[in-house]
Design a protein around this motif. Structure first.
Motif, PDB file in Angstrom:
ATOM      1  N   MET A   1       0.780  -1.447  -0.252  1.00 21.76           N
ATOM      2  CA  MET A   1       0.204  -0.177  -0.026  1.00 21.76           C
ATOM      3  C   MET A   1       0.637   1.335  -0.145  1.00 21.76           C
ATOM      4  SD  MET A   1      -3.249   1.073   2.486  1.00 21.76           S
ATOM      5  CE  MET A   1      -4.234   2.584   1.948  1.00 21.76           C
ATOM      6  N   ALA A   2      -0.032   2.151  -0.722  1.00 26.27           N
ATOM      7  CA  ALA A   2       1.356   3.278  -1.561  1.00 26.27           C
ATOM      8  C   ALA A   2       1.154   3.962   0.204  1.00 26.27           C
ATOM      9  CB  ALA A   2       1.104   4.268  -1.872  1.00 26.27           C
ATOM     10  N   THR A   3       2.557   4.960   0.680  1.00 26.51           N
ATOM     11  CA  THR A   3       1.864   5.540   1.984  1.00 26.51           C
ATOM     12  C   THR A   3       1.515   7.269   1.430  1.00 26.51           C
ATOM     13  OG1 THR A   3       4.273   4.941   2.917  1.00 26.51           O
ATOM     14  CG2 THR A   3       4.186   7.196   3.932  1.00 26.51           C
ATOM     15  N   ILE A   4       1.011   7.655   2.269  1.00 29.65           N
ATOM     16  CA  ILE A   4       0.545   9.095   2.126  1.00 29.65           C
ATOM     17  C   ILE A   4       0.812  10.043   2.808  1.00 29.65           C
ATOM     18  CG2 ILE A   4      -1.745  10.632   0.754  1.00 29.65           C
ATOM     19  CD1 ILE A   4      -1.426   8.264  -0.048  1.00 29.65           C
ATOM     20  N   THR A   5       2.044  11.336   2.351  1.00 30.41           N
ATOM     21  CA  THR A   5       2.733  11.938   2.926  1.00 30.41           C
ATOM     22  C   THR A   5       1.490  13.329   2.926  1.00 30.41           C
ATOM     23  OG1 THR A   5       3.450  12.893   1.311  1.00 30.41           O
ATOM     24  CG2 THR A   5       4.687  11.178   2.072  1.00 30.41           C
ATOM     25  N   LYS A  24      -7.453  13.136   1.556  1.00 28.92           N
ATOM     26  CA  LYS A  24      -6.128  11.705   2.167  1.00 28.92           C
ATOM     27  C   LYS A  24      -6.934  10.879   1.340  1.00 28.92           C
ATOM     28  CE  LYS A  24      -4.533  10.183   5.928  1.00 28.92           C
ATOM     29  NZ  LYS A  24      -4.583  10.516   8.049  1.00 28.92           N
ATOM     30  N   ASN A  28      -5.419   7.321  -0.997  1.00 29.88           N
ATOM     31  CA  ASN A  28      -5.613   6.026  -0.193  1.00 29.88           C
ATOM     32  C   ASN A  28      -6.527   5.089  -1.318  1.00 29.88           C
ATOM     33  OD1 ASN A  28      -4.091   5.697   2.086  1.00 29.88           O
ATOM     34  ND2 ASN A  28      -6.362   7.050   3.159  1.00 29.88           N
ATOM     35  N   GLY A  32      -2.352   6.437  -4.254  1.00 30.27           N
ATOM     36  CA  GLY A  32      -1.297   8.127  -4.267  1.00 30.27           C
ATOM     37  C   GLY A  32      -1.139   7.797  -5.957  1.00 30.27           C
TER      38      GLY A  32
END
Length: 307
Positions: A1-5, A24, A28, A32
């Motif tokens: 799962m991509a990291t959402i900054t 956000k 998700n 991303g």
């Protein structure tokens, strides 16, 4: 799962104007991918727009744009007066008025017209999603003259060409355009102030004339006037009605000793040719819309969970 900054959320918010939590969630849902997230928000925004469509939109702006011999006017409604101060909304109304200048006053044609890659209808839906209020293009009009000017006036303006009351008036003349335009603006201001029903008595809706005649006749009967005289004195009363309600017969607001027709005639020497009013349109924001009364303080309290 991509990291959402946080930076990604901010970038998406800057791009779309959507809320932080929505941004956000969009990131998700799209793993991303920024453009996929934009699409996700647009789809969600359109859904939101549909939900908001039931709300009464009676605020907003009148937008007017004129070229020398042509003019267009639109009314774009919103739910609150706050939106009228929003630069994005102001830009939307100006854009729609410009489209009306090109395609005419048919609301459906305006909505279907393209501005860049999107239709006007899509631009309105996108603005609903971004600003968060129901909006609608309520009505539009276009005026033109073969020779002369279309002049305008906007009352309670928030910026050039946008305000609460808008007027366009078409003056046909072969005279000097600058003098004609100055006169046209005065006539437009007069129309904004007096709200005439028509240019002259021949333009008044026959049903309005009949209603006025019936009211006058009943009034004179109640005053005990002889039945044989009712028609004659009713016709006299109608002349007063026309002086109050038709443009050319009204007392000119800039010199109430003259009618508008007399003022136009006197101006012909300065303009250098005959002047004829061939049409006018006056829009007042929200006229005819039944507004819902609400307790704003109670709504805020309810939204905050304190009521």
């Amino acid at each position: 799962m991509a990291t959402i900054t946080a930076a990604m959320v901010k970038e998406l918010r800057d791009k779309t104007g959507a809320g932080m939590m929505d941004c956000k969630q969009a990131l998700n849902e799209s793993g991303g991918e920024m453009e996929a997230a934009v699409d996700w928000l647009r789809k969600k925004g359109l859904s939101k727009a549909a939900k908001k469509a039931g709300r009464v939109a009676a605020e907003g702006l009148i937008g007017v744009v004129v070229s020398p011999a042509k003019g267009a006017m639109v009314e774009v409604n919103s739910e609150t007066d706050f939106v009228a101060r929003n630069e994005q909304f102001q830009g939307l109304v100006k854009m729609i008025a410009q489209v009306a200048l090109d395609v005419g006053g048919d609301v459906e044609k305006i909505k279907a017209a393209k501005v860049g890659d999107v239709t006007v209808e899509t631009a309105i839906s996108d603005a609903i999603a971004t600003i968060g209020e129901n909006m609608s293009l309520r009505r539009a009009a276009q005026l033109s003259v073969g020779s002369g000017v279309v002049a305008s006036y906007v009352h309670s303006s928030v910026t050039d060409g946008l305000g609460k009351i808008g007027v366009m008036v078409a003056l046909e003349s072969t005279g000097q355009k600058d003098e004609l335009a100055a006169l046209g603006r005065q006539v437009a201001m007069h129309i904004a102030s007096t709200n005439p029903l028509a240019i002259d008595p021949s333009g008044v809706d026959p049903s309005v004339v009949k209603r006025e005649k019936d009211i006058l006749a009943d009034k004179f009967r109640q005053q005990g006037k002889p039945e044989a005289m009712i028609d004659k004195i009713t016709e006299s009363g109608l002349k007063t009605f026309y002086k109050e309600q038709t443009l050319l017969e009204q007392a000119f607001i800039f010199d109430d000793k003259k009618s508008v027709a007399q003022a136009l005639k006197e101006a012909e020497g300065k303009i250098g040719g005959p002047v004829k009013v061939t049409g006018f349109v006056r829009y007042a924001l929200g006229e005819g819309i039944e507004k819902q009364e609400s307790d704003f303080a109670a709504e805020v309290a309810a939204a905050a969970g304190t009521n």
